[in-house]
Each structure stands twice: as C-alpha cells, then as structure tokens.
Design a protein around this motif. Structure first.
Motif, PDB file in Angstrom:
ATOM      1  N   THR A 238       0.808  -1.240  -0.056  1.00 33.43           N
ATOM      2  CA  THR A 238      -0.184   0.206   0.044  1.00 33.43           C
ATOM      3  C   THR A 238       1.015   1.136   0.012  1.00 33.43           C
ATOM      4  O   THR A 238       2.123   1.298   0.513  1.00 33.43           O
ATOM      5  CB  THR A 238      -0.917  -0.126   1.157  1.00 33.43           C
ATOM      6  OG1 THR A 238      -0.073  -0.125   2.368  1.00 33.43           O
ATOM      7  CG2 THR A 238      -1.988  -1.109   1.113  1.00 33.43           C
ATOM      8  N   HIS A 239       0.368   2.202  -0.570  1.00 33.91           N
ATOM      9  CA  HIS A 239       1.381   3.674  -0.798  1.00 33.91           C
ATOM     10  C   HIS A 239       1.465   4.144   0.460  1.00 33.91           C
ATOM     11  O   HIS A 239       2.705   4.713   0.480  1.00 33.91           O
ATOM     12  CB  HIS A 239       0.150   4.514  -1.581  1.00 33.91           C
ATOM     13  CG  HIS A 239       0.871   5.654  -1.951  1.00 33.91           C
ATOM     14  ND1 HIS A 239       2.124   5.992  -2.836  1.00 33.91           N
ATOM     15  CD2 HIS A 239       0.623   7.304  -1.457  1.00 33.91           C
ATOM     16  CE1 HIS A 239       2.341   7.182  -2.833  1.00 33.91           C
ATOM     17  NE2 HIS A 239       1.707   7.889  -1.940  1.00 33.91           N
ATOM     18  N   GLY A 240       0.832   4.382   1.514  1.00 32.27           N
ATOM     19  CA  GLY A 240       1.302   4.747   2.612  1.00 32.27           C
ATOM     20  C   GLY A 240       2.220   4.139   3.189  1.00 32.27           C
ATOM     21  O   GLY A 240       3.405   4.646   3.833  1.00 32.27           O
ATOM     22  N   LEU A 241       2.327   3.122   3.476  1.00 30.38           N
ATOM     23  CA  LEU A 241       3.193   2.054   4.004  1.00 30.38           C
ATOM     24  C   LEU A 241       4.514   2.208   3.111  1.00 30.38           C
ATOM     25  O   LEU A 241       5.692   2.270   3.843  1.00 30.38           O
ATOM     26  CB  LEU A 241       2.878   0.538   4.118  1.00 30.38           C
ATOM     27  CG  LEU A 241       4.013  -0.483   4.600  1.00 30.38           C
ATOM     28  CD1 LEU A 241       4.283  -0.083   6.110  1.00 30.38           C
ATOM     29  CD2 LEU A 241       3.228  -1.795   4.694  1.00 30.38           C
ATOM     30  N   ALA A 242       4.583   2.142   1.899  1.00 31.93           N
ATOM     31  CA  ALA A 242       5.757   2.241   1.031  1.00 31.93           C
ATOM     32  C   ALA A 242       6.386   3.517   1.279  1.00 31.93           C
ATOM     33  O   ALA A 242       7.924   3.705   1.360  1.00 31.93           O
ATOM     34  CB  ALA A 242       5.281   2.146  -0.512  1.00 31.93           C
ATOM     35  N   ASN A 243       5.429   4.561   1.479  1.00 36.25           N
ATOM     36  CA  ASN A 243       6.226   6.074   1.693  1.00 36.25           C
ATOM     37  C   ASN A 243       6.715   6.020   3.064  1.00 36.25           C
ATOM     38  O   ASN A 243       7.871   6.435   3.195  1.00 36.25           O
ATOM     39  CB  ASN A 243       5.205   6.695   1.822  1.00 36.25           C
ATOM     40  CG  ASN A 243       4.823   7.448   0.241  1.00 36.25           C
ATOM     41  OD1 ASN A 243       5.567   7.304  -0.610  1.00 36.25           O
ATOM     42  ND2 ASN A 243       3.459   8.040   0.095  1.00 36.25           N
ATOM     43  N   ALA A 244       6.111   5.387   3.882  1.00 41.24           N
ATOM     44  CA  ALA A 244       6.754   5.584   5.322  1.00 41.24           C
ATOM     45  C   ALA A 244       8.220   4.844   5.368  1.00 41.24           C
ATOM     46  O   ALA A 244       9.141   5.188   6.190  1.00 41.24           O
ATOM     47  CB  ALA A 244       5.834   4.865   6.350  1.00 41.24           C
ATOM     48  N   ILE A 245       8.298   3.733   4.892  1.00 42.43           N
ATOM     49  CA  ILE A 245       9.432   2.841   4.779  1.00 42.43           C
ATOM     50  C   ILE A 245      10.474   3.505   3.855  1.00 42.43           C
ATOM     51  O   ILE A 245      11.676   3.678   4.497  1.00 42.43           O
ATOM     52  CB  ILE A 245       9.319   1.236   4.057  1.00 42.43           C
ATOM     53  CG1 ILE A 245       8.288   0.858   5.339  1.00 42.43           C
ATOM     54  CG2 ILE A 245      10.612   0.899   4.157  1.00 42.43           C
ATOM     55  CD1 ILE A 245       8.110  -0.502   4.591  1.00 42.43           C
ATOM     56  N   LEU A 280       9.472   7.671  14.901  1.00 32.50           N
ATOM     57  CA  LEU A 280       8.111   7.320  14.747  1.00 32.50           C
ATOM     58  C   LEU A 280       7.556   6.082  14.067  1.00 32.50           C
ATOM     59  O   LEU A 280       6.364   5.699  14.660  1.00 32.50           O
ATOM     60  CB  LEU A 280       7.576   8.561  13.816  1.00 32.50           C
ATOM     61  CG  LEU A 280       6.079   9.106  13.999  1.00 32.50           C
ATOM     62  CD1 LEU A 280       5.616   9.102  15.385  1.00 32.50           C
ATOM     63  CD2 LEU A 280       5.908  10.275  13.284  1.00 32.50           C
ATOM     64  N   ASN A 281       8.249   5.733  13.120  1.00 34.22           N
ATOM     65  CA  ASN A 281       7.618   4.569  12.291  1.00 34.22           C
ATOM     66  C   ASN A 281       7.745   3.446  13.303  1.00 34.22           C
ATOM     67  O   ASN A 281       6.567   2.569  13.321  1.00 34.22           O
ATOM     68  CB  ASN A 281       8.684   4.108  11.037  1.00 34.22           C
ATOM     69  CG  ASN A 281       8.313   4.834   9.967  1.00 34.22           C
ATOM     70  OD1 ASN A 281       7.108   5.492   9.791  1.00 34.22           O
ATOM     71  ND2 ASN A 281       9.339   4.882   9.010  1.00 34.22           N
ATOM     72  N   ALA A 282       8.643   3.298  14.314  1.00 34.56           N
ATOM     73  CA  ALA A 282       8.840   2.042  15.156  1.00 34.56           C
ATOM     74  C   ALA A 282       7.674   2.203  16.169  1.00 34.56           C
ATOM     75  O   ALA A 282       7.277   1.407  16.497  1.00 34.56           O
ATOM     76  CB  ALA A 282      10.306   2.321  15.701  1.00 34.56           C
ATOM     77  N   LYS A 283       7.429   3.474  16.610  1.00 30.48           N
ATOM     78  CA  LYS A 283       6.080   3.652  17.443  1.00 30.48           C
ATOM     79  C   LYS A 283       4.727   3.017  16.808  1.00 30.48           C
ATOM     80  O   LYS A 283       3.993   2.691  17.792  1.00 30.48           O
ATOM     81  CB  LYS A 283       6.137   4.757  18.080  1.00 30.48           C
ATOM     82  CG  LYS A 283       7.249   5.378  18.951  1.00 30.48           C
ATOM     83  CD  LYS A 283       6.992   6.983  19.278  1.00 30.48           C
ATOM     84  CE  LYS A 283       8.124   7.192  20.043  1.00 30.48           C
ATOM     85  NZ  LYS A 283       8.238   8.721  20.406  1.00 30.48           N
ATOM     86  N   ALA A 334      20.159   2.367  -5.988  1.00 27.26           N
ATOM     87  CA  ALA A 334      20.857   2.319  -4.796  1.00 27.26           C
ATOM     88  C   ALA A 334      19.941   2.494  -3.396  1.00 27.26           C
ATOM     89  O   ALA A 334      19.827   1.745  -2.482  1.00 27.26           O
ATOM     90  CB  ALA A 334      21.989   3.243  -4.481  1.00 27.26           C
ATOM     91  N   ILE A 335      19.023   3.261  -3.501  1.00 26.94           N
ATOM     92  CA  ILE A 335      17.994   3.567  -2.498  1.00 26.94           C
ATOM     93  C   ILE A 335      16.912   2.381  -2.349  1.00 26.94           C
ATOM     94  O   ILE A 335      16.764   2.045  -1.148  1.00 26.94           O
ATOM     95  CB  ILE A 335      17.194   4.991  -2.936  1.00 26.94           C
ATOM     96  CG1 ILE A 335      18.136   5.979  -2.836  1.00 26.94           C
ATOM     97  CG2 ILE A 335      16.071   5.195  -1.690  1.00 26.94           C
ATOM     98  CD1 ILE A 335      17.450   7.433  -3.399  1.00 26.94           C
ATOM     99  N   TYR A 336      16.616   1.929  -3.441  1.00 24.24           N
ATOM    100  CA  TYR A 336      15.516   0.622  -3.392  1.00 24.24           C
ATOM    101  C   TYR A 336      16.372  -0.459  -2.726  1.00 24.24           C
ATOM    102  O   TYR A 336      15.712  -1.067  -1.887  1.00 24.24           O
ATOM    103  CB  TYR A 336      15.501   0.089  -4.815  1.00 24.24           C
ATOM    104  CG  TYR A 336      14.048   0.629  -5.455  1.00 24.24           C
ATOM    105  CD1 TYR A 336      12.858   0.720  -4.614  1.00 24.24           C
ATOM    106  CD2 TYR A 336      14.080   1.110  -6.700  1.00 24.24           C
ATOM    107  CE1 TYR A 336      11.674   1.267  -5.089  1.00 24.24           C
ATOM    108  CE2 TYR A 336      12.921   1.499  -7.133  1.00 24.24           C
ATOM    109  CZ  TYR A 336      11.815   1.516  -6.639  1.00 24.24           C
ATOM    110  OH  TYR A 336      10.346   2.114  -6.903  1.00 24.24           O
ATOM    111  N   GLN A 337      17.640  -0.482  -2.959  1.00 22.10           N
ATOM    112  CA  GLN A 337      18.262  -1.674  -2.088  1.00 22.10           C
ATOM    113  C   GLN A 337      18.645  -1.372  -0.923  1.00 22.10           C
ATOM    114  O   GLN A 337      18.433  -2.443   0.057  1.00 22.10           O
ATOM    115  CB  GLN A 337      19.832  -1.748  -3.035  1.00 22.10           C
ATOM    116  CG  GLN A 337      19.732  -2.438  -4.457  1.00 22.10           C
ATOM    117  CD  GLN A 337      21.133  -2.401  -5.022  1.00 22.10           C
ATOM    118  OE1 GLN A 337      21.791  -1.389  -5.042  1.00 22.10           O
ATOM    119  NE2 GLN A 337      21.406  -3.668  -5.422  1.00 22.10           N
ATOM    120  N   ALA A 338      18.852   0.003  -0.337  1.00 19.75           N
ATOM    121  CA  ALA A 338      19.223   0.116   0.929  1.00 19.75           C
ATOM    122  C   ALA A 338      17.795  -0.145   1.891  1.00 19.75           C
ATOM    123  O   ALA A 338      17.740  -0.638   2.875  1.00 19.75           O
ATOM    124  CB  ALA A 338      19.298   1.675   1.199  1.00 19.75           C
ATOM    125  N   ALA A 339      16.485   0.331   1.206  1.00 21.50           N
ATOM    126  CA  ALA A 339      15.321   0.068   1.767  1.00 21.50           C
ATOM    127  C   ALA A 339      14.755  -1.170   1.832  1.00 21.50           C
ATOM    128  O   ALA A 339      13.932  -1.579   2.593  1.00 21.50           O
ATOM    129  CB  ALA A 339      14.268   1.199   1.096  1.00 21.50           C
TER     130      ALA A 339
END
Length: 344
Positions: A238-245, A280-283, A334-339
């Motif tokens: 889902t879009h919001g989860l992808a953004n958050a990560i 904040l993500n962790a919380k 590189a960002i995709y791999q890191a995330a």
C-alpha cells in the motif's frame, strides 16, 4: 463506509434535498484502470450532475478518473498520463470529496494515482481540473480506521509535507503549510494510532492531511513518491506504507543536495529529521525495510529481477522532477536496495 452507516447517511441527506443517487463501490487499494472504466460506465448510464466521493485515497483517486471518462468517453487511459493532458472537466458534473483517512489529501489536490495492472505500474495523474469543487473534512469518519491504516496514512501525510518542503518548487507560500502539517503529525499521530476515538487527534490529523495536500499540490513531491509508486505497482504494497519505509532513506540521500532539512531541524528543535521519522515509524509498528514487511511477501529473487526495470520507471516518474538534486537511475537503484535490506 457502508458498515458504519456513512453511505446510508449520505443517500438520506441527498434524498431529503431532492437528489436521486446511485452508489459505485468496490474500489480496491491501488485502484486499477479496469475499475475506473467500470465506474465511468455506470456514470454514463446514470448521467449524474454531482459526483460525491467518500473513502480513502484510493476511492477518491478512482472517482476523479471515472469523472474524466464519464465526461470524455472517447479518450483512453494512455491519453491522460502526461502532465497537463487531461481535457477540461465540469461539462457534465461537479465533484465533492469526503476523505475517510487522514492521508492522501486527494480531496484538495490535483493528483490521482491509478495502477496499470498489466504493466505493474502506478501512474500519477496530474491535472488542475481534478481538484474537487468541495472538500468536506469530517473528523468523525477517520475514527473508524484500523490502527495500521491510521499509521500508514498518517505517515503518508508526513511524506507529503516533507517532500513538499524539500521540493525544488517549494515557495514561501507552500512552506508554512508543510511545516504546520509536519508539526501536527509529530504531535498527534501516535495518539490517533493508540486512541482511535480521540477527536482532537483525529481533527488535527485530518487538518494536517489537507494542509500537506495544499503544500504538495503546489510544490509537488519527490523521490519517495516516485519509488513508492513503482514498488507499490510491482508488489502491491500500500502507498502509505511504502512511503513510510522509504522516507528516511530518501531524506538521508537528499541531504547532499539541499539545506532545507537543516532549516526544518532548527525550526523543530531536533537533530536529525530522518532519525525522528524512523523512531516514529517504530512507535507505529511500521518496519524499517521492505524485507521485514508483513503486509505482502517480498520475494528477494523477484526484487532482484525487477530492480533495474523498477528503478528506471521510478526515475522517469513525474515526482522525480522536483526532487532536490538530479538523481540518476543508479541512485534510485541504490535507494531501493538500501530500503529493501535495511542498509544505511
């Protein structure tokens, strides 16, 4: 919306006002081209004067493009993908948007995101005509969101605001909206997540969503959304989860190109905005990388197979144009791999 009676309440109000209505439902997360064509077909048969969209970002986004196909039945989806290519609307109907989530801000923006399921690509549709005529922000409606939806959509608000603030198209008129939205999310999202019927928190998160929408519909977005569109289309996250990560990874990457994060940190009296977002993500029980995501099963071999193709598509996404600096396809990769793996 049906289970908690909101659709019945709307239809009764319309009936009292002397207006006949039908319901078009069944919009999936990441709405597809097929769904908007199905909805447009119903609209063409019914010939509405008003379209009232209620629901999350997917429902509102889908209704916007249904509206376009209702008014222009002859056009194809491919005809409206390019920015500015949508024909004029309001020849047949006007549009009301009532968001049920505090997240997408589709109720006041010129954006809609539709998925081509055959190509596994999400397309951001950008057109000033799809800004709704009326937006109704009712904080009672998002009280019924599940906790994980509150978390994901709330971090979507944070992403909208941070990307609008760092955008190369940001101005003195968009920054105050973005900053206020960021402050409201930091102050209220955890309460909304833990106390779903806390009206003050819901009110503030609903306002934060709309304020962030005002910022990004004028300043646009950046790499977080470019990457989220493509990994969402490919894997169904889902879009919001992808953004958050993705958000902390992109902020760290972007720091080399802009001073805006330092300005924001001084305003908020914090040391590291990326670290604050991660905490904040962790919380909110949001994983720090896609490999740990339980919402969908990320097959590592499939990820490696589509990485190059997905990176090229993300680099070509319209949101990349207003990201700080000039990231390359290799940067996106590189960002995709890191995330994906949780690397710094």
């Amino acid at each position: 919306m049906r289970r908690f009676g909101f659709l019945d309440r709307i239809q009764k109000l319309l009936t009292v006002a002397g207006m006949e209505s039908i319901i078009i439902d069944g919009v999936e997360p990441n709405p597809s081209v097929a769904t908007v064509h199905r909805g447009a077909k119903s609209m063409i048969a019914f010939e509405p004067d008003w379209i009232v969209a209620i629901g999350g970002g997917s429902a509102l986004d889908a209704a916007k493009v249904m509206w376009c196909f209702y008014e222009h039945p002859q056009i194809r989806f491919e005809d409206i993908i390019a920015v500015g290519s949508m024909p004029p609307l309001r020849n047949k109907a006007r549009f009301v948007a009532i968001p049920s989530t505090s997240g997408s801000a589709s109720e006041i923006t010129a954006f809609s995101v539709i998925t081509d399921t055959e190509k596994h690509i999400k397309y951001p549709i950008v057109a000033t005509d799809i800004v709704p005529d009326i937006a109704i922000l009712d904080p009672e409606i998002p009280e019924y969101m599940p906790a994980h939806v509150t978390a994901n959509t709330g971090m979507d608000v944070m992403t909208h605001a941070l990307e609008a603030y760092a955008s190369i198209a940001a101005t003195s008129f968009t920054d105050p909206y973005a900053v206020e939205a960021i402050q409201l999310v930091f102050a209220n999202i955890e309460t909304a997540y833990k106390e779903p019927h806390n009206k003050a928190a819901r009110f503030n998160m609903h306002n934060a969503s709309a304020l962030a929408g005002m910022a990004f519909t004028n300043a646009s977005l950046g790499l977080v959304h470019s990457l989220a569109h493509k990994i969402g289309g490919e894997f169904g996250v889902t879009h919001g989860l992808a953004n958050a990560i993705l958000l902390p990874y992109v902020v760290r990457f972007n720091r080399q190109f802009t001073q805006k994060y330092e300005q924001l940190e001084r305003l908020l009296d914090i040391d590291d905005i990326a670290q604050e977002v991660s905490m904040l993500n962790a919380k909110l029980n949001i994983p720090d990388c896609f490999k740990e995501c339980s919402e969908v099963e990320f097959d590592e071999s499939v990820f490696r197979d589509v990485l190059k193709y997905m990176s090229e598509n993300a680099h070509a996404d319209p949101c990349t144009l207003t990201n700080p600096g000039k990231p390359s396809v290799d940067d996106v990769k590189a960002i995709y791999q890191a995330a994906f793996y949780g690397q710094k």
